[in-house]
Each structure stands twice: as structure tokens, then as C-alpha cells.
Design a protein around this motif. Structure first.
Motif, short mmCIF file in Angstrom:
data_model
loop_
_atom_site.label_atom_id
_atom_site.label_comp_id
_atom_site.label_asym_id
_atom_site.label_seq_id
_atom_site.Cartn_x
_atom_site.Cartn_y
_atom_site.Cartn_z
N PRO A 46 -3.94 8.93 -2.24
CA PRO A 46 -4.10 9.91 -1.16
C PRO A 46 -3.54 9.40 0.16
N CYS A 74 0.86 -1.19 0.00
CA CYS A 74 0.00 0.00 0.00
C CYS A 74 0.89 1.24 0.00
N CYS A 121 2.17 3.20 -3.13
CA CYS A 121 1.34 4.27 -3.72
C CYS A 121 0.93 5.32 -2.70
N HIS A 122 0.65 4.89 -1.48
CA HIS A 122 0.11 5.83 -0.49
C HIS A 122 1.20 6.44 0.38
N MET A 178 -6.11 2.55 -7.89
CA MET A 178 -6.36 1.76 -6.67
C MET A 178 -6.85 0.38 -7.05
N ARG A 206 -10.84 0.98 -6.65
CA ARG A 206 -11.65 2.06 -7.24
C ARG A 206 -11.50 1.94 -8.74
N ARG A 233 -7.83 12.13 7.62
CA ARG A 233 -8.36 12.18 6.27
C ARG A 233 -9.44 11.13 6.04
C1 HEC Z 1 -1.09 1.17 -7.54
C2 HEC Z 1 -1.31 2.19 -6.52
C3 HEC Z 1 -2.08 1.84 -5.27
C4 HEC Z 1 -1.87 0.79 -4.41
C5 HEC Z 1 -0.80 -0.30 -4.49
C6 HEC Z 1 -2.84 0.94 -3.34
N1 HEC Z 1 -3.63 2.03 -3.56
FE1 HEC Z 1 -5.16 2.67 -2.39
N2 HEC Z 1 -5.59 4.16 -3.70
C7 HEC Z 1 -4.83 4.46 -4.81
C8 HEC Z 1 -5.40 5.63 -5.47
C9 HEC Z 1 -4.87 6.31 -6.73
C10 HEC Z 1 -6.55 5.98 -4.70
C11 HEC Z 1 -7.53 7.13 -4.96
C12 HEC Z 1 -8.63 6.60 -5.85
C13 HEC Z 1 -9.61 7.70 -6.22
O1 HEC Z 1 -9.19 8.59 -6.99
O2 HEC Z 1 -10.73 7.66 -5.73
C14 HEC Z 1 -6.62 5.04 -3.60
C15 HEC Z 1 -7.60 5.08 -2.62
C16 HEC Z 1 -7.58 4.31 -1.47
C17 HEC Z 1 -8.50 4.44 -0.37
C18 HEC Z 1 -9.64 5.44 -0.28
C19 HEC Z 1 -9.09 6.69 0.36
C20 HEC Z 1 -9.77 7.93 -0.09
O3 HEC Z 1 -9.73 8.90 0.68
O4 HEC Z 1 -10.28 7.99 -1.23
C21 HEC Z 1 -8.14 3.54 0.58
C22 HEC Z 1 -8.79 3.29 1.93
C23 HEC Z 1 -7.01 2.82 0.06
N3 HEC Z 1 -6.68 3.31 -1.19
C24 HEC Z 1 -6.36 1.83 0.74
C25 HEC Z 1 -5.32 1.06 0.20
C26 HEC Z 1 -4.75 -0.08 0.88
C27 HEC Z 1 -5.13 -0.56 2.27
C28 HEC Z 1 -3.82 -0.59 0.03
C29 HEC Z 1 -2.97 -1.83 0.24
C30 HEC Z 1 -3.70 -3.06 0.59
C31 HEC Z 1 -3.80 0.25 -1.16
N4 HEC Z 1 -4.73 1.24 -1.02
C32 HEC Z 1 -2.94 0.08 -2.25
C33 HEC Z 1 -3.70 3.79 -5.26
C34 HEC Z 1 -3.19 2.62 -4.72
#
Ligand code: HEC
Length: 86
Positions: free
Chosen positions: A33, A19, A22-23, A61, A56, A39
Motif C-alpha cells: 500500500p 521499501c 514494493c511500496h 511485508m 506482516r 494513509r
Molecule cells: C516485498 C514487498 C515489500 C517490501 C520490500 C516492503 N513492504 Fe511494507 N508492506 C508490503 C505489503 C504487501 C504490505 C501490506 C500488508 C498487509 O496486507 O497488511 C505492507 C505494509 C506496510 C506497512 C503498513 C501500512 C498499512 O497501511 O498497512 C508499513 C508501514 C510498511 N509496509 C512499511 C515498509 C517499510 C518502511 C519498508 C522498507 C523498510 C517496507 N515496508 C518494505 C510489502 C512490502
């Protein structure tokens, strides 16, 4: 929620590394984000768990359904809302 301690350690590792790629290593944001409690306060744990499980569509995501059970996604959502200790 009853998740075995060794699995909890794996989930925290996943959170920081997968996670975090990217985050942000400290979940303070990057391509995705920030996942800091302030947040995420607008979302409940169920909404967060569903985002983790199904991703998403149309954004970078990805869905984590292949790697996590529902229970594990809820546990991660609760951890994020509580704030991950460094
Ligand atoms: C390849 C990149 C990537 C990875 C790896 C990733 N994310 Fe994300 N995530 C994103 C993006 C980009 C968004 C925003 C999506 C949108 O525009 O609504 C997001 C949104 C989210 C959100 C919603 C937050 C919000 O305020 O919109 C959560 C919760 C989240 N991710 C959790 C996780 C978790 C837990 C993991 C690991 C298990 C993970 N992500 C792995 C790219 C990633």
C-alpha cells in the motif's frame, strides 16, 4: 531522535529503494500500500515501527529487524508520518 546524519541518508536510501520496490518509488503504492501521511494517519508511530520491524506475517511485508534498530524503525515511522520530501 539522534541518528547520525550519514545513517539517516542510508535509511532514506533504504526507504526509496528497498521499501520503494514494493511500496512504489514515491511510496504511492505498488505491491504494498501507499505509505503517504494521509494513509498512515490511523496508525501511531509505534504501530508503524512494529510493522517495519516485524513485518506482516502472511503478507509480502517482510521483517526489517535484521537490518534496523528499534530506534531506526521509529525514526522511519516518524519520517513516513511527516511525509518524505522528494
Ligand atoms: C516485498 C514487498 C515489500 C517490501 C520490500 C516492503 N513492504 Fe511494507 N508492506 C508490503 C505489503 C504487501 C504490505 C501490506 C500488508 C498487509 O496486507 O497488511 C505492507 C505494509 C506496510 C506497512 C503498513 C501500512 C498499512 O497501511 O498497512 C508499513 C508501514 C510498511 N509496509 C512499511 C515498509 C517499510 C518502511 C519498508 C522498507 C523498510 C517496507 N515496508 C518494505 C510489502 C512490502
Amino acid at each position: 531522535m539522534e541518528i547520525a546524519p550519514h545513517r539517516q541518508a542510508e535509511l532514506i536510501y533504504l526507504l526509496r529503494h528497498d521499501c520503494g520496490s514494493c511500496h512504489g518509488m514515491r511510496l504511492e503504492g505498488g505491491l504494498g500500500p501507499a505509505l503517504m501521511p494521509e494513509r498512515l494517519s490511523d496508525w501511531n508511530s509505534e504501530q508503524l515501527a512494529l510493522t517495519i520491524l516485524y513485518g506482516r506475517p502472511g503478507t509480502p511485508m517482510p521483517p526489517w529487524r535484521p537490518f534496523l534498530t528499534d530506534k531506526e524503525a521509529y525514526w522511519l515511522a516518524a519520517r513516513l508520518k511527516a511525509g518524505l520530501q522528494p
